[in-house]
Design an enzyme around this catalytic site. Structure first.
Site, PDB file in Angstrom:
ATOM      1  N   ASP A  94       0.820  -0.961  -0.100  1.00  0.00           N
ATOM      2  CA  ASP A  94      -0.338  -0.256   0.375  1.00  0.00           C
ATOM      3  C   ASP A  94       0.869   1.157  -0.373  1.00  0.00           C
ATOM      4  O   ASP A  94       1.638   1.295   0.805  1.00  0.00           O
ATOM      5  CB  ASP A  94      -1.269   0.200   1.139  1.00  0.00           C
ATOM      6  N   SER A 272      -8.433   2.860   8.778  1.00  0.00           N
ATOM      7  CA  SER A 272      -8.217   2.884  10.204  1.00  0.00           C
ATOM      8  C   SER A 272      -9.901   2.741  11.533  1.00  0.00           C
ATOM      9  O   SER A 272      -9.735   2.834  12.116  1.00  0.00           O
ATOM     10  CB  SER A 272      -9.463   5.111  10.027  1.00  0.00           C
TER      11      SER A 272
END
Length: 325
Positions: A94, A272
């Site tokens: 990522d 998150s």
């Protein structure tokens, strides 16, 4: 020593994305950096019959150690087999920020990499992305590029302002780089504070007009959404109840993510939400059982809550549940 991702049991994203595009859902891309997160992701995706992309940021790779991380991934694949219902698993870098990092990940068994040159001038972004693609494709590794800048802070990714993707650039970018998928900016952002809203205010809608124009210009091409956590308000409230301080933390509304998942968006990144759910569970144990000092007694409940959250994402948000028969 170079290790092929095929030896570790991973797949690249090519067939995943074809099926997602054909059937109108998005493959979940969940970030992890420890054992409990990885166990939860694999368990949830096996139990819900969903393909999954295991995401590792540059920061997470340093935190977990690159060699250990590779074998954690291999262990996750073996664990999945023991659970009795293998699903396609991709190990993905990522926000790779350099050619060298992408090469290192490919040589250590990653089946997919993202090269994020979105902060660079357009031509430099193209040159860097093309260089990574040319190397990755020699190893049958798929590559995600990015156009447009997402605001927010998460791991080592940080930008103060966002820049929407210019649909007029997407055809040229994809053609000249050869990328397999494209992350675009339509209003999502990194971290737990995705939008600046006051209590009672609504979150501004994502720019679906930009997404529609990108779809029109790149028919049938896989699109990716970063910064797409919903910032679960129950988790936020639990964190704050037990001593945390997350004021006005808001994310992307579930209904907007459902709409995106039914379009050309076939990969949605969630980081998150996993952090928030885990932190909420741990804070609750610390506050209600102050005598507890066994990590298994607070990481275990966190893992249980993570499994429930990931299954809910697959079933009710991304539409990926039940896609693996």
């Amino acid at each position: 020593m170079t290790v092929s991702y095929k030896e570790l049991g991973f797949v690249n994203t090519r067939e995943m994305f074809k099926d997602a595009m054909k059937n109108g859902y998005a493959v979940p891309a969940y970030n992890f950096n420890n054992m409990e997160q990885l166990q939860a992701i694999i368990t949830a995706c096996v139990e819900s019959g969903s393909p999954v992309i295991l995401q590792v940021s540059s920061g997470a790779r340093k935190y977990a150690n690159a060699t250990l991380l590779r074998w954690m991934g291999r262990g996750a694949v073996e664990m999945m087999k023991e659970l009795g219902k293998p699903v396609p698993v991709t190990l993905h870098l990522d926000h790779g920020d350099s050619f060298e990092l992408c090469v290192d990940c490919i040589e250590s068994g990653f089946s997919s990499v993202m090269i994020d040159g979105s902060h660079l001038p357009y031509e430099e972004n193209i040159a860097l992305t093309k260089k990574v693609v040319e190397y990755a494709h020699k190893h049958d590794v798929t590559v995600e590029g990015e156009l447009g800048v997402l605001a927010g802070i998460e791991d080592e990714v940080s930008a103060e302002h966002h820049t929407y993707t210019d649909p007029a650039q997407v055809e040229d970018f994809v053609k000249r780089t050869g990328v397999d998928s494209l992350a675009i900016s339509i209003g999502t952002s990194h971290g737990a504070y995705k939008f600046k809203v006051k209590p009672g205010q609504s979150v501004p809608p994502l720019r679906f007009d930009i997404l529609a124009e990108v779809e029109k210009r790149l028919p049938g091409f896989p699109i990716v959404l970063h910064g797409a956590s919903s910032v679960d308000q129950t988790a936020v409230a639990t964190i704050n109840k037990y001593g945390g301080k997350l004021e006005n933390a808001v994310g992307v509304p579930v209904e907007q993510l459902r709409k995106a998942a039914a379009s050309a968006v076939c990969k949605i990144n969630v980081d998150s939400d996993g952090r928030l759910v885990m932190t909420a569970a741990i804070r609750k144990v610390f506050a209600t059982k102050p005598e507890e000092f066994d990590p298994r007694k607070y990481l275990g409940p966190a893992r249980t809550d993570l499994i429930a959250m990931y299954k809910d994402k697959n079933q009710n948000v991304l539409g990926s549940a039940g896609r693996v028969k």
